[in-house]
Scaffold this motif. Structure first.
Motif, PDB file in Angstrom:
ATOM      1  N   GLU A 279       0.835  -1.205   0.000  1.00  0.00           N
ATOM      2  CA  GLU A 279       0.000   0.000   0.000  1.00  0.00           C
ATOM      3  C   GLU A 279       0.871   1.257   0.000  1.00  0.00           C
ATOM      4  OE1 GLU A 279      -3.764   1.975   2.467  1.00  0.00           O
ATOM      5  OE2 GLU A 279      -2.844   0.109   3.167  1.00  0.00           O
ATOM      6  N   ALA A 280       1.984   1.213   0.719  1.00  0.00           N
ATOM      7  CA  ALA A 280       2.903   2.350   0.723  1.00  0.00           C
ATOM      8  C   ALA A 280       3.451   2.600  -0.672  1.00  0.00           C
ATOM      9  CB  ALA A 280       4.052   2.100   1.705  1.00  0.00           C
ATOM     10  N   LEU A 281       3.785   1.518  -1.373  1.00  0.00           N
ATOM     11  CA  LEU A 281       4.325   1.658  -2.721  1.00  0.00           C
ATOM     12  C   LEU A 281       3.285   2.250  -3.658  1.00  0.00           C
ATOM     13  CD1 LEU A 281       6.572   1.209  -4.751  1.00  0.00           C
ATOM     14  CD2 LEU A 281       5.786  -1.143  -5.034  1.00  0.00           C
ATOM     15  N   GLU A 282       2.055   1.760  -3.588  1.00  0.00           N
ATOM     16  CA  GLU A 282       1.011   2.288  -4.473  1.00  0.00           C
ATOM     17  C   GLU A 282       0.754   3.767  -4.177  1.00  0.00           C
ATOM     18  OE1 GLU A 282      -3.607   1.455  -5.811  1.00  0.00           O
ATOM     19  OE2 GLU A 282      -2.419  -0.116  -4.865  1.00  0.00           O
ATOM     20  N   LEU A 285       3.577   5.788  -5.639  1.00  0.00           N
ATOM     21  CA  LEU A 285       3.492   5.889  -7.096  1.00  0.00           C
ATOM     22  C   LEU A 285       2.449   6.924  -7.512  1.00  0.00           C
ATOM     23  CD1 LEU A 285       3.822   2.136  -8.152  1.00  0.00           C
ATOM     24  CD2 LEU A 285       5.566   3.929  -8.266  1.00  0.00           C
ATOM     25  N   HIS A 286       1.340   6.985  -6.785  1.00  0.00           N
ATOM     26  CA  HIS A 286       0.369   8.059  -7.025  1.00  0.00           C
ATOM     27  C   HIS A 286       1.041   9.420  -6.823  1.00  0.00           C
ATOM     28  CE1 HIS A 286      -3.563   6.292  -7.819  1.00  0.00           C
ATOM     29  NE2 HIS A 286      -3.322   5.353  -6.917  1.00  0.00           N
ATOM     30  N   ALA A 287       1.838   9.546  -5.759  1.00  0.00           N
ATOM     31  CA  ALA A 287       2.513  10.811  -5.468  1.00  0.00           C
ATOM     32  C   ALA A 287       3.529  11.154  -6.558  1.00  0.00           C
ATOM     33  CB  ALA A 287       3.191  10.743  -4.106  1.00  0.00           C
ATOM     34  N   VAL A 288       4.250  10.149  -7.046  1.00  0.00           N
ATOM     35  CA  VAL A 288       5.214  10.380  -8.133  1.00  0.00           C
ATOM     36  C   VAL A 288       4.495  10.933  -9.361  1.00  0.00           C
ATOM     37  CG1 VAL A 288       6.756   9.248  -9.775  1.00  0.00           C
ATOM     38  CG2 VAL A 288       6.891   8.669  -7.353  1.00  0.00           C
ATOM     39  N   ALA A 289       3.363  10.348  -9.706  1.00  0.00           N
ATOM     40  CA  ALA A 289       2.608  10.809 -10.875  1.00  0.00           C
ATOM     41  C   ALA A 289       2.129  12.246 -10.692  1.00  0.00           C
ATOM     42  CB  ALA A 289       1.427   9.877 -11.137  1.00  0.00           C
ATOM     43  N   THR A 302      14.131  26.868 -12.506  1.00  0.00           N
ATOM     44  CA  THR A 302      14.408  27.224 -11.112  1.00  0.00           C
ATOM     45  C   THR A 302      13.268  26.777 -10.213  1.00  0.00           C
ATOM     46  OG1 THR A 302      15.706  29.132 -11.812  1.00  0.00           O
ATOM     47  CG2 THR A 302      14.906  29.126  -9.543  1.00  0.00           C
ATOM     48  N   PHE A 303      12.037  27.004 -10.652  1.00  0.00           N
ATOM     49  CA  PHE A 303      10.891  26.600  -9.846  1.00  0.00           C
ATOM     50  C   PHE A 303      10.815  25.087  -9.736  1.00  0.00           C
ATOM     51  CE2 PHE A 303       6.082  26.080  -9.594  1.00  0.00           C
ATOM     52  CZ  PHE A 303       6.064  26.264  -8.220  1.00  0.00           C
ATOM     53  N   ARG A 304      11.110  24.377 -10.828  1.00  0.00           N
ATOM     54  CA  ARG A 304      11.124  22.912 -10.760  1.00  0.00           C
ATOM     55  C   ARG A 304      12.169  22.442  -9.767  1.00  0.00           C
ATOM     56  NH1 ARG A 304       9.489  23.173 -16.357  1.00  0.00           N
ATOM     57  NH2 ARG A 304      11.619  23.362 -17.134  1.00  0.00           N
ATOM     58  N   MET A 305      13.303  23.155  -9.710  1.00  0.00           N
ATOM     59  CA  MET A 305      14.342  22.781  -8.761  1.00  0.00           C
ATOM     60  C   MET A 305      13.857  22.991  -7.330  1.00  0.00           C
ATOM     61  SD  MET A 305      18.094  24.534  -8.187  1.00  0.00           S
ATOM     62  CE  MET A 305      17.335  26.043  -7.565  1.00  0.00           C
ATOM     63  N   LEU A 306      13.209  24.134  -7.077  1.00  0.00           N
ATOM     64  CA  LEU A 306      12.786  24.461  -5.723  1.00  0.00           C
ATOM     65  C   LEU A 306      11.696  23.520  -5.222  1.00  0.00           C
ATOM     66  CD1 LEU A 306      12.624  28.359  -6.018  1.00  0.00           C
ATOM     67  CD2 LEU A 306      14.372  27.011  -4.860  1.00  0.00           C
ATOM     68  N   THR A 307      10.703  23.272  -6.052  1.00  0.00           N
ATOM     69  CA  THR A 307       9.581  22.443  -5.617  1.00  0.00           C
ATOM     70  C   THR A 307       9.812  20.970  -5.904  1.00  0.00           C
ATOM     71  OG1 THR A 307       8.458  22.764  -7.731  1.00  0.00           O
ATOM     72  CG2 THR A 307       7.967  24.322  -5.979  1.00  0.00           C
ATOM     73  N   GLY A 308      10.706  20.695  -6.849  1.00  0.00           N
ATOM     74  CA  GLY A 308      10.951  19.302  -7.219  1.00  0.00           C
ATOM     75  C   GLY A 308      11.639  18.517  -6.134  1.00  0.00           C
ATOM     76  N   TYR A 309      12.425  19.217  -5.305  1.00  0.00           N
ATOM     77  CA  TYR A 309      13.157  18.512  -4.265  1.00  0.00           C
ATOM     78  C   TYR A 309      12.193  17.823  -3.299  1.00  0.00           C
ATOM     79  CZ  TYR A 309      16.568  17.586  -0.612  1.00  0.00           C
ATOM     80  OH  TYR A 309      17.367  16.970   0.317  1.00  0.00           O
ATOM     81  N   VAL A 310      11.127  18.520  -2.920  1.00  0.00           N
ATOM     82  CA  VAL A 310      10.131  17.905  -2.033  1.00  0.00           C
ATOM     83  C   VAL A 310       9.439  16.755  -2.749  1.00  0.00           C
ATOM     84  CG1 VAL A 310       7.999  18.312  -0.762  1.00  0.00           C
ATOM     85  CG2 VAL A 310       9.782  20.049  -0.771  1.00  0.00           C
ATOM     86  N   GLY A 311       9.080  16.988  -4.008  1.00  0.00           N
ATOM     87  CA  GLY A 311       8.372  15.956  -4.750  1.00  0.00           C
ATOM     88  C   GLY A 311       9.187  14.704  -4.972  1.00  0.00           C
ATOM     89  N   GLN A 312      10.504  14.867  -5.066  1.00  0.00           N
ATOM     90  CA  GLN A 312      11.340  13.693  -5.285  1.00  0.00           C
ATOM     91  C   GLN A 312      11.365  12.778  -4.064  1.00  0.00           C
ATOM     92  OE1 GLN A 312      11.751  13.009  -8.168  1.00  0.00           O
ATOM     93  NE2 GLN A 312      13.313  14.109  -9.294  1.00  0.00           N
ATOM     94  N   PHE A 313      10.903  13.265  -2.903  1.00  0.00           N
ATOM     95  CA  PHE A 313      10.729  12.367  -1.756  1.00  0.00           C
ATOM     96  C   PHE A 313       9.836  11.193  -2.144  1.00  0.00           C
ATOM     97  CE2 PHE A 313      11.434  15.691   1.846  1.00  0.00           C
ATOM     98  CZ  PHE A 313      12.791  15.522   1.721  1.00  0.00           C
ATOM     99  N   ILE A 317      10.867   7.335  -1.826  1.00  0.00           N
ATOM    100  CA  ILE A 317      10.126   6.353  -1.036  1.00  0.00           C
ATOM    101  C   ILE A 317       9.727   5.168  -1.905  1.00  0.00           C
ATOM    102  CG2 ILE A 317       7.990   5.957   0.264  1.00  0.00           C
ATOM    103  CD1 ILE A 317       8.196   9.015   0.994  1.00  0.00           C
ATOM    104  N   ALA A 318       9.283   5.464  -3.134  1.00  0.00           N
ATOM    105  CA  ALA A 318       8.887   4.389  -4.044  1.00  0.00           C
ATOM    106  C   ALA A 318      10.075   3.503  -4.404  1.00  0.00           C
ATOM    107  CB  ALA A 318       8.261   4.980  -5.306  1.00  0.00           C
ATOM    108  N   VAL A 319      11.232   4.127  -4.683  1.00  0.00           N
ATOM    109  CA  VAL A 319      12.429   3.345  -5.016  1.00  0.00           C
ATOM    110  C   VAL A 319      12.848   2.482  -3.832  1.00  0.00           C
ATOM    111  CG1 VAL A 319      14.881   3.477  -5.566  1.00  0.00           C
ATOM    112  CG2 VAL A 319      13.282   4.976  -6.738  1.00  0.00           C
ATOM    113  N   ARG A 320      12.874   3.100  -2.675  1.00  0.00           N
ATOM    114  CA  ARG A 320      13.302   2.370  -1.472  1.00  0.00           C
ATOM    115  C   ARG A 320      12.374   1.177  -1.210  1.00  0.00           C
ATOM    116  NH1 ARG A 320      16.354   3.610   3.285  1.00  0.00           N
ATOM    117  NH2 ARG A 320      16.899   5.636   2.410  1.00  0.00           N
ATOM    118  N   THR A 321      11.063   1.402  -1.366  1.00  0.00           N
ATOM    119  CA  THR A 321      10.102   0.319  -1.129  1.00  0.00           C
ATOM    120  C   THR A 321      10.231  -0.759  -2.201  1.00  0.00           C
ATOM    121  OG1 THR A 321       8.603   1.956  -0.162  1.00  0.00           O
ATOM    122  CG2 THR A 321       7.679  -0.187  -0.708  1.00  0.00           C
TER     123      THR A 321
END
Length: 778
Positions: A279-282, A285-289, A302-313, A317-321
């Motif tokens: 369930e964590a993985l699913e 994956l929704h969050a990645v999308a 620049t904006f993608r860099m600033l906000t992308g860092y949080v999104g890459q969490f 998490i998906a990779v780690r799982t």
């Protein structure tokens, strides 16, 4: 309408909107949207009018107000544009008035809140310089703010001050905001685990109040700090899971996919800690999308860099799982899509601000026959699907080994495809680990360290002596090279080096050709370049473009154009390679035509994109943006530049590049990507405009006699080889042998800014190890 009439009609409207916003009379979202529209129109109407000092300052304050409103509306792109225009107008007003100084202070706080590096301190220092003459109270307050920026704001004194403020605040929203500020400060401390209960209690109170009476952004700001605690191993309380669901629902109703993403990230972390791996993985994956969709909707790297860092969490998490569940093909897909699979849209926007990087449709990447991410995207987002196995074959051949890596948050995630089998894993390189210490040593004495002097680098382990470099390379190889890859390379035939395709943001961090391997401790180290032909894979979406473009096969590749020392300040690398058909130069007393943009366009006009041949450049890159984005450019004579943006634009076809290009300049490859990992730099732009292979650099390089000879050797080899990556390898092997045969020690070199005389002709590893070959295999 005359300037006077325009100002007479427009300025009262602008002043009224500024006053209404300052008085807090614009509260509803519809009111803010209307005010932003009216301010933008008003500023556009008067911007070019002849204004007196007071009008200039008022118009600048209108831009500041517009920026603040856009932030409230989550239009960060537009907010930064408005703030930048405010600076331009304030500077037109003299650049030293009190209003400008106060604006710089406010803008510093805004950028600090967006986690922008360096700029907040620069703005604060400039603000102090201006406001210092207007009163001691400014100096006192600014000195406190500057100290926080320089040394951090999480001191015991500041914590106690915030605790007191929270205790005294009125119940409800004021106390909720104070509790949230205190929890954030505590969560950012190195010893945050000590305060876990206080942090979670504060965030729970803040979220409860702010989610009911505040905005969606308020609720998000009260919940996402729990991610700081997750990454230090603190157990997220039960209330976090319900709060995350509540935040997602609230954000979905408002169409805020960025906040939906953040809520899903928090819930995925909460589920992972409770052992609900699937369930964590699913959820992740929704969050990645949602993250990728949000990145696709932005126009600013620049904006993608600033906000992308949080999104890459979410992706982490998906990779780690996925790795925990031994789902390696999913991990491979996630690592490749960490390099946002988009292309430039190819249109020009004359009104675009610097940093605007418009891209078009997102592609998914299939591994082992399917894309696991594709079903999670909203309808209409995905334009096409690319096969990773086909990408690997195109870059390295059917028998190539694939090694992708992703460095984020103190971890290196990796996957390897070897003889059709996938493996993957993670290396902990946090600063407190032994592996992290080795990587830190390598980076501290490299060109990636912005504060390292020439002496620091030349006396560091990469350059001080062969013995020091060899030891560091072996230690780094043991950390970075996965065991399965090391075993395959060491067991192979040295006379038949394996084709090794590398991808990810580790490529531009360390000199991969130098990495050392041993079968046992007493063996002479074997370098990666000795057992492999290294090939850097552009993102799969670019590989697909290059593969689809027809290009004739040839046995010879003449140097069609050589553009050398365009700015006239290279001591060594101003000599063109032999045999060049057209030479452009900015070197003093050069007989060749000037290396201007006009002359370069004329020289390339006679070339058909992708035709057999070589474009050769030795000079400087201009990386004034965030680096790796479309602001990267080649410096030319008379102040001209050829930018990646120009090449990607509708007029970029004017500059048609032959099948092979050599770009000998500082950090010319753009292999780190920009923003959310997308490739929009020079390497990608030259591939886009015709080249199939680009030999470029991953970091800054010195202009030495060796650099010139090395560049010329590459140019000579590329004229006749059928494999540019192998030709580069041969040149690097020759350089390695020169380096190993050298007898020198720079341990006691004293000068900070210059190199030792002996270094001018020395095969320094940080020079030749910087070069890589990106593109596809013939």
């Amino acid at each position: 309408m005359s300037d006077g009439e325009t100002l007479r009609l427009t300025m009262p409207v602008i002043e009224s909107l500024i006053d209404r916003y300052a008085a807090g009379r614009l509260r509803r979202r519809e009111e803010l949207i209307d005010a932003a529209s009216a301010l933008a129109k008003g500023v556009a109407a008067v911007r070019d009018c002849q204004m007196n000092l007071a009008m200039l300052i008022t118009t600048a304050q209108a831009c500041q107000t517009l920026g603040e409103i856009n932030l409230q509306l989550s239009r960060v792109d537009d907010a930064i544009d408005a703030f930048d225009e405010a600076i331009e107008l304030f500077e037109r007003s003299g650049g030293d008035n009190e209003a400008f100084g106060r604006f710089l202070h406010d803008y510093s706080i805004t950028l600090q809140g967006l986690n922008v590096p360096d700029a907040p301190l620069q703005l604060a220092e400039r603000s102090r310089e201006i406001l210092g003459r207007y009163g001691r109270h400014y100096i006192r307050d600014l000195d406190t703010w500057i100290a926080k920026l320089r040394h951090g704001s999480d001191s015991v004194e500041n914590i106690e001050s915030l605790r007191l403020a929270a205790a005294k605040a009125r119940r409800g929203m004021p106390r909720a905001r104070a509790a949230q500020q205190l929890a954030v400060m505590l969560s950012q401390r190195a010893d945050a685990a000590r305060y876990a209960d206080e942090i979670f209690d504060g965030l729970r109170y803040a979220f409860d109040k702010l989610s009911k009476r505040g905005t969606t952004d308020d609720a998000n700001a009260a919940l996402t700090p729990v991610l700081n605690m997750y990454w230090i191993g603190a157990t997220l309380p039960d209330w976090v899971g319900d709060a995350a669901q509540k935040l997602v629902g609230k954000a979905e109703r408002e169409g805020r996919i960025d906040v939906v993403r953040d809520g899903l990230i928090v819930r995925a972390c909460w589920l992972a800690q409770r052992g609900h791996g699937a369930e964590a993985l699913e959820t992740a994956l929704h969050a990645v999308a949602r993250h990728d969709e949000y990145m696709l909707a932005t126009e600013t790297s620049t904006f993608r860099m600033l906000t992308g860092y949080v999104g890459q969490f979410a992706r982490e998490i998906a990779v780690r799982t996925a790795l925990h569940l031994n789902d390696i093909t999913l991990a491979a897909e996630l690592l490749e899509t960490a390099r946002l699979q988009v292309l430039p849209d190819g249109r020009d926007d004359p009104t675009a601000k610097p940093g605007r990087s418009r891209v078009n449709g997102l592609r998914t990447v299939s591994v082992a026959g399917r894309s696991r991410l594709a079903p999670y995207y909203a309808p209409g987002v995905i334009e096409d699907q690319i096969t990773l196995e086909a990408t690997i074959a195109a870059v390295g051949g059917d028998a190539a080994i694939w090694w992708s890596s992703w460095l984020i948050n103190g971890c290196i995630y990796w996957t390897v495809r070897l003889d059709g089998r996938w493996t993957g894993g993670v290396v902990d390189v946090a600063s407190s680990t032994g592996a992290g210490g080795v990587l830190r040593r390598a980076l501290d004495v490299s060109m990636h360290n912005p504060i390292a002097t020439a002496r620091d680098v030349i006396t560091g382990e990469w350059c001080r002596s062969v013995a020091a470099e060899e030891m560091l390379s072996v230690e780094l190889g043991e950390v970075l090279i996965p065991d399965v890859l090391r075993a395959a390379l060491l067991d192979g035939d040295p006379q038949l080096p394996r084709s090794l395709v590398v991808a990810g943001n580790l490529v531009n961090q360390v000199p991969l050709p130098l990495l050392g391997m041993r079968r046992n401790f007493l063996d002479t180290p074997i370098r990666l370049v000795e057992v492999a032909v290294l090939r850097v894979a552009p993102p799969a979406v670019y590989v697909d473009v290059v593969v689809r473009r027809a290009s004739p096969i040839a046995t010879t590749h003449p140097i069609h154009v050589a553009c050398v020392d365009p700015t006239g300040n290279l001591t060594n690398s101003r000599t063109p390679p032999s045999g060049a058909e057209v030479i452009l130069s900015g070197a003093p007393n050069a007989e060749a035509p000037r290396a201007t943009l006009r002359n370069l366009a004329a020289a390339l006009a006679s070339i058909t994109a992708g035709e057999p041949g070589i474009f050769y450049y030795s000079g400087h890159t201009d990386n004034t943006g965030i680096g790796g984005d479309d602001e990267d450019s080649l410096s030319l004579s008379d102040g001209g530049v050829l930018s990646a943006r120009t090449l990607f634009g509708s007029n970029g076809a004017t500059f048609a590049f032959p099948a092979r290009s050599i770009i000998s300049a500082c950090e010319s490859g753009g292999t780190a990507g920009a923003g959310a990992g997308e490739w929009l730099g020079l390497g990608a732009a030259i591939l886009w405009r015709g080249s199939r292979q680009v030999v470029a650099t991953n970091w800054n390089i010195w202009d030495t006699g060796f650099t010139r000879r090395f560049d010329h050797e590459i140019a000579e080899r590329l004229q006749s080889t059928d494999d540019p990556a192998r030709a580069l390898r041969d040149a690097q092997l020759a350089a390695l042998n020169q380096w190993l045969a050298s007898r020198h020690s720079f341990a006691n070199f004293a000068k900070k800014k210059s190199l030792p005389g002996q270094a001018n002709n020395l095969a320094l590893p940080l020079i030749w190890g910087a070069y890589c070959c990106l593109g596809i295999k013939e």
